[in-house]
Write a protein that holds these residues in place. Structure first.
Motif, PDB file in Angstrom:
ATOM      1  N   ALA A 191       0.816  -1.238  -0.065  1.00  0.00           N
ATOM      2  CA  ALA A 191       0.120  -0.156   0.179  1.00  0.00           C
ATOM      3  C   ALA A 191       0.878   1.245  -0.185  1.00  0.00           C
ATOM      4  O   ALA A 191       0.237   2.404  -0.013  1.00  0.00           O
ATOM      5  CB  ALA A 191      -0.934  -0.042   1.222  1.00  0.00           C
ATOM      6  N   ARG A 192       1.973   0.878   0.108  1.00  0.00           N
ATOM      7  CA  ARG A 192       3.115   2.175  -0.003  1.00  0.00           C
ATOM      8  C   ARG A 192       2.976   3.100  -1.328  1.00  0.00           C
ATOM      9  O   ARG A 192       3.054   2.594  -2.418  1.00  0.00           O
ATOM     10  CB  ARG A 192       4.355   1.883   0.568  1.00  0.00           C
ATOM     11  CG  ARG A 192       4.501   1.373   1.913  1.00  0.00           C
ATOM     12  CD  ARG A 192       5.854   1.161   2.175  1.00  0.00           C
ATOM     13  NE  ARG A 192       5.866   0.529   3.542  1.00  0.00           N
ATOM     14  CZ  ARG A 192       6.770  -0.465   3.980  1.00  0.00           C
ATOM     15  NH1 ARG A 192       7.592  -0.758   3.370  1.00  0.00           N
ATOM     16  NH2 ARG A 192       6.663  -0.720   5.182  1.00  0.00           N
ATOM     17  N   GLY A 193       2.689   4.204  -0.933  1.00  0.00           N
ATOM     18  CA  GLY A 193       2.790   5.140  -2.240  1.00  0.00           C
ATOM     19  C   GLY A 193       1.085   5.353  -2.800  1.00  0.00           C
ATOM     20  O   GLY A 193       1.034   6.312  -3.695  1.00  0.00           O
ATOM     21  N   ALA A 246      16.509   7.887  10.786  1.00  0.00           N
ATOM     22  CA  ALA A 246      17.112   8.725  10.120  1.00  0.00           C
ATOM     23  C   ALA A 246      17.333   8.197   8.719  1.00  0.00           C
ATOM     24  O   ALA A 246      17.196   9.028   7.830  1.00  0.00           O
ATOM     25  CB  ALA A 246      18.565   9.182  10.709  1.00  0.00           C
ATOM     26  N   ASP A 247      17.252   6.880   8.480  1.00  0.00           N
ATOM     27  CA  ASP A 247      17.325   6.499   6.981  1.00  0.00           C
ATOM     28  C   ASP A 247      15.961   6.152   6.280  1.00  0.00           C
ATOM     29  O   ASP A 247      16.162   5.577   5.365  1.00  0.00           O
ATOM     30  CB  ASP A 247      18.393   5.274   7.235  1.00  0.00           C
ATOM     31  CG  ASP A 247      17.775   3.918   7.894  1.00  0.00           C
ATOM     32  OD1 ASP A 247      16.697   4.246   8.684  1.00  0.00           O
ATOM     33  OD2 ASP A 247      18.315   2.746   8.057  1.00  0.00           O
ATOM     34  N   ASN A 248      14.900   6.481   7.097  1.00  0.00           N
ATOM     35  CA  ASN A 248      13.600   6.245   6.585  1.00  0.00           C
ATOM     36  C   ASN A 248      13.279   7.397   5.794  1.00  0.00           C
ATOM     37  O   ASN A 248      12.370   8.403   6.240  1.00  0.00           O
ATOM     38  CB  ASN A 248      12.592   5.655   7.517  1.00  0.00           C
ATOM     39  CG  ASN A 248      11.431   5.311   6.907  1.00  0.00           C
ATOM     40  OD1 ASN A 248      10.915   5.578   5.877  1.00  0.00           O
ATOM     41  ND2 ASN A 248      10.650   4.342   7.671  1.00  0.00           N
ATOM     42  N   ARG A 249      13.802   7.547   4.771  1.00  0.00           N
ATOM     43  CA  ARG A 249      13.561   8.699   3.556  1.00  0.00           C
ATOM     44  C   ARG A 249      11.942   8.974   3.284  1.00  0.00           C
ATOM     45  O   ARG A 249      11.385  10.085   3.284  1.00  0.00           O
ATOM     46  CB  ARG A 249      14.345   8.564   2.665  1.00  0.00           C
ATOM     47  CG  ARG A 249      15.897   8.672   2.951  1.00  0.00           C
ATOM     48  CD  ARG A 249      16.697   8.967   1.595  1.00  0.00           C
ATOM     49  NE  ARG A 249      16.553  10.185   1.048  1.00  0.00           N
ATOM     50  CZ  ARG A 249      17.548  10.511   0.108  1.00  0.00           C
ATOM     51  NH1 ARG A 249      18.413   9.536  -0.065  1.00  0.00           N
ATOM     52  NH2 ARG A 249      17.320  11.598  -0.463  1.00  0.00           N
ATOM     53  N   ILE A 250      11.460   7.757   3.066  1.00  0.00           N
ATOM     54  CA  ILE A 250       9.864   7.910   2.858  1.00  0.00           C
ATOM     55  C   ILE A 250       8.946   8.508   3.757  1.00  0.00           C
ATOM     56  O   ILE A 250       8.193   9.142   3.709  1.00  0.00           O
ATOM     57  CB  ILE A 250       9.488   6.579   2.101  1.00  0.00           C
ATOM     58  CG1 ILE A 250      10.162   6.007   1.091  1.00  0.00           C
ATOM     59  CG2 ILE A 250       7.979   6.412   2.063  1.00  0.00           C
ATOM     60  CD1 ILE A 250      10.023   4.538   0.498  1.00  0.00           C
ATOM     61  N   ALA A 251       9.502   7.828   5.070  1.00  0.00           N
ATOM     62  CA  ALA A 251       8.656   8.249   6.256  1.00  0.00           C
ATOM     63  C   ALA A 251       8.960   9.821   6.713  1.00  0.00           C
ATOM     64  O   ALA A 251       8.089  10.533   6.980  1.00  0.00           O
ATOM     65  CB  ALA A 251       8.691   7.406   7.327  1.00  0.00           C
ATOM     66  N   LEU A 252      10.186  10.113   6.590  1.00  0.00           N
ATOM     67  CA  LEU A 252      10.444  11.446   7.016  1.00  0.00           C
ATOM     68  C   LEU A 252       9.945  12.467   5.787  1.00  0.00           C
ATOM     69  O   LEU A 252       9.360  13.571   6.439  1.00  0.00           O
ATOM     70  CB  LEU A 252      12.116  11.692   6.678  1.00  0.00           C
ATOM     71  CG  LEU A 252      12.956  11.071   7.874  1.00  0.00           C
ATOM     72  CD1 LEU A 252      14.282  11.190   7.573  1.00  0.00           C
ATOM     73  CD2 LEU A 252      12.991  12.258   9.064  1.00  0.00           C
TER      74      LEU A 252
END
Length: 152
Positions: A80-82, A111-117
């Protein structure tokens, strides 16, 4: 993606545990921790249910006497992402926090979860504090927050 958002029920425990297993490679909640969040914690958990399986969930923690809610866990199924489900779920969680008289919503994110950030920043969250060695694998994190405004 069509999913119904609803308050989690104790009978969702197995599905929540499966979702944790498929969505996260580490720092997962155990069944016992999830059971506590559903049954004992001063918390509210919303789930996104597509009729066949849970596609996401978010848990808010509330502390008595505090006007700040904490997004304690937030999870969207990889399928379901995106799809916009994360935004929809986060908006609903913000409304729940406001109903609990919260004036701010805080969270921690890898810090490495660019999508969540990216999602959190688009939703109005701001970086507050860097958290060295925050996760079990040594990854750092960010503490973020957002002021909440009740609609008139």
């Amino acid at each position: 993606m069509t999913a119904t958002l609803r308050q989690a029920q104790p009978q969702d425990l197995d599905a929540l545990h499966r979702l944790e297993q498929v969505a996260f490679s580490g720092d997962r909640f155990s069944r016992r921790q999830l059971w506590h969040l559903l049954n004992r914690a001063h918390a509210e958990t919303l789930v996104a249910d597509d009729g066949e399986r849970l596609m996401g969930y978010g848990t808010l923690l509330f502390r008595r006497g505090s006007r700040r809610a904490r997004l304690y866990s937030f999870c969207v199924h990889p399928d379901a992402r995106g799809s916009g489900l994360g935004r929809q779920l986060l908006e609903a969680l913000e409304r729940v926090a406001i109903l609990h008289n919260a004036e701010a919503l805080g969270l921690e994110v890898r810090a490495d979860n660019r999508i969540a950030l990216g999602l959190y920043r688009r939703m109005g969250f701001r970086l507050e504090r860097w958290l060295d060695d925050y996760y079990e694998d040594g990854c750092a994190g960010w503490q973020m927050s957002k002021p909440l405004v009740a609609s008139a």
